[in-house]
Design an enzyme around this catalytic site. Structure first.
Site, PDB file in Angstrom:
ATOM      1  N   GLU A 133       0.861  -1.185   0.000  1.00 19.28           N
ATOM      2  CA  GLU A 133       0.000   0.000   0.000  1.00 19.28           C
ATOM      3  C   GLU A 133       0.895   1.231   0.000  1.00 19.28           C
ATOM      4  OE1 GLU A 133      -2.984   0.185   3.156  1.00 19.28           O
ATOM      5  OE2 GLU A 133      -2.694   2.340   3.363  1.00 19.28           O
ATOM      6  N   GLU A 138      -2.647  12.023   2.721  1.00 16.59           N
ATOM      7  CA  GLU A 138      -3.414  11.566   3.874  1.00 16.59           C
ATOM      8  C   GLU A 138      -3.207  12.518   5.047  1.00 16.59           C
ATOM      9  OE1 GLU A 138      -2.617   7.517   5.066  1.00 16.59           O
ATOM     10  OE2 GLU A 138      -4.557   7.415   6.052  1.00 16.59           O
TER      11      GLU A 138
END
Ligand SMILES: *[C@@H]1O[C@H](CO)[C@@H](O)[C@H](O)[C@H]1NC(C)=O
Ligand SMILES: *[C@@H]1O[C@H](CO)[C@@H](O)[C@H](O)[C@H]1NC(C)=O
Ligand SMILES: *[C@@H]1O[C@H](CO)[C@@H](O)[C@H](O)[C@H]1NC(C)=O
Ligand SMILES: *[C@@H]1O[C@H](CO)[C@@H](O)[C@H](O)[C@H]1NC(C)=O
Ligand SMILES: *[C@@H]1O[C@H](CO)[C@@H](O)[C@H](O)[C@H]1NC(C)=O
Length: 348
Positions: A133, A138
């Protein structure tokens, strides 16, 4: 010291030298932006956020292309939510998977922010954790700087002393050991209100056998090689990335399979909603569900008026036509990020 310096020098040229001429293989933009994505249609059962992910067909006001031809992905701010219901939001996953050898460019003018809000633009392999990932954009709550990270199966690390502008947090990318290997963006205007007031910006992520490299530029610093890129892109003049994960400490081929793009916005959950993280900056009573009760329920406005992505485009460039179309019907959508809770495994 000498060895470290020459390693840093090598790392600074490696990504560019290996992929100076990349051609456009996919573009998500304008009226067709949403055509090549799947909408998740269930509760947020991956980060335990207080949202119901809804398909565009049911909630066109949460995922649409606006009059400026920008894609809007947002949290519902018009519904008054009663306890103990969830609030509607969006999570989309690209139908295409991209092999190592790809550069993704993400251009946005607004990112979701505000108390309890936890957005991400990220990628994942089909078989987590074996296929990795990459968290590109974010942040949570009142954060003002973006945070990047890799999450992998045990054995991948962030090298130290790399040529990067960001600040390394954890170096162990083993997801089960914590937050993954994080790098905090140090550039101004990389998240929150200041990102939007600065006109947004651009992230470029190189997913390559030589490593994973993430660059960020605020609007006024976006290089001409990006703003003028049409059929191909030249990354050789980009300089040091914000985050640099060279293959010297993480064998990309072993830890990362072809990656799918993901855009989502959750609320509270395993990061934004942790009482010790939420309460100091956003208030509430500090109870386990304090984030939910303080932010999510009742009126959605003004709490969620800024909880939206406004995206100019996403482009993928590759050495070949590195786009893969997945024929797989069952993709493990499990997003295994921030495991602050040591009992996490037992809950699954
Ligand atoms: C980039 O690749 C294309 C297609 O192979 C080729 O036509 C072009 O000359 C290349 N450009 C450079 C600068 O290498
Ligand atoms: C690109 O194409 C060449 C020649 O077909 C192949 O050897 C190479 O593995 C390909 N690279 C990627 C990243 O797909
Ligand atoms: C990685 O996670 C696994 C599973 O929790 C654990 O057994 C292992 O010790 C971890 N490895 C490291 C280096 O932290
Ligand atoms: C909801 O958010 C949008 C921006 O995303 C804003 O235009 C609108 O005024 C907000 N409030 C309501 C009640 O729609
Ligand atoms: C989340 O819920 C959906 C729908 O019930 C299910 O298909 C999926 O496997 C669940 N994911 C996890 C990680 O439990």
């Amino acid at each position: 010291m000498k060895a470290a310096l020459s390693l840093a020098t090598l790392l600074s040229i490696a990504p560019a030298a290996l992929a100076a001429n990349l051609t456009l293989v996919k573009q998500y933009a304008g009226s067709s932006f949403f055509d090549a994505w799947d909408f998740v249609d269930n509760f947020d059962n991956t980060t335990n956020g207080d949202v119901q992910f809804v398909p565009q067909s049911n909630s066109p006001s949460l995922a649409f292309v606006d009059s400026n031809q920008r894609a809007i992905v947002k949290v519902d701010n018009t519904t008054s939510v009663d306890y103990p219901n969830k609030r509607n939001s969006i999570k989309i996953t690209s139908k295409d998977y991209y092999e190592a050898g790809t550069v993704w460019v993400f251009d946005a003018v607004h990112l979701p922010y505000g108390c309890s809000v936890w957005p991400a633009f990220w990628t994942k392999g089909q078989d987590w954790p074996r296929q990795g990932e990459i968290d590109i954009v974010e942040g949570i709550n009142t954060m003002t700087n973006n945070q990047m990270a890799l999450h992998t199966f045990n054995g991948c690390n962030a090298a130290t002393g790399t040529n990067q502008l960001g600040k390394t947090g954890t170096t162990n990318c083993n997801d089960t050991a914590g937050a993954g290997c994080t790098v905090a963006e140090t550039a101004d205007n990389s998240f929150g209100a200041s990102f939007a007031s600065n006109g947004g910006g651009v992230w470029a992520t190189q997913f390559d056998a030589s490593g994973i490299f993430i660059w960020f530029w605020g609007r006024s610093n976006v290089p001409a090689s990006i703003s003028t890129a049409t059929d191909s892109i030249d990354i050789s003049s980009w300089g040091a990335p914000s985050a640099s994960y060279p293959s010297s400490a993480c064998d990309i081929g072993s830890f990362f399979g072809p990656q799918q793009l993901v855009i989502d916005i959750t609320l509270c959950g395993d990061w934004a909603g942790v009482p010790s993280i939420y309460q100091p900056v956003c208030g509430g009573d500090g109870a386990a569900d304090g984030c939910y009760r303080n932010s999510v329920i009742n009126a959605g406005s003004p709490n969620y008026d800024n909880a939206y992505f406004e995206i100019n485009y996403i482009k993928a460039f590759g050495v070949n036509s590195s786009v893969l179309t997945s024929g797989s019907g069952s993709i493990w959508l499990f997003r295994f990020r921030l495991i602050r809770n040591p009992d996490f495994f037992h809950r699954w």
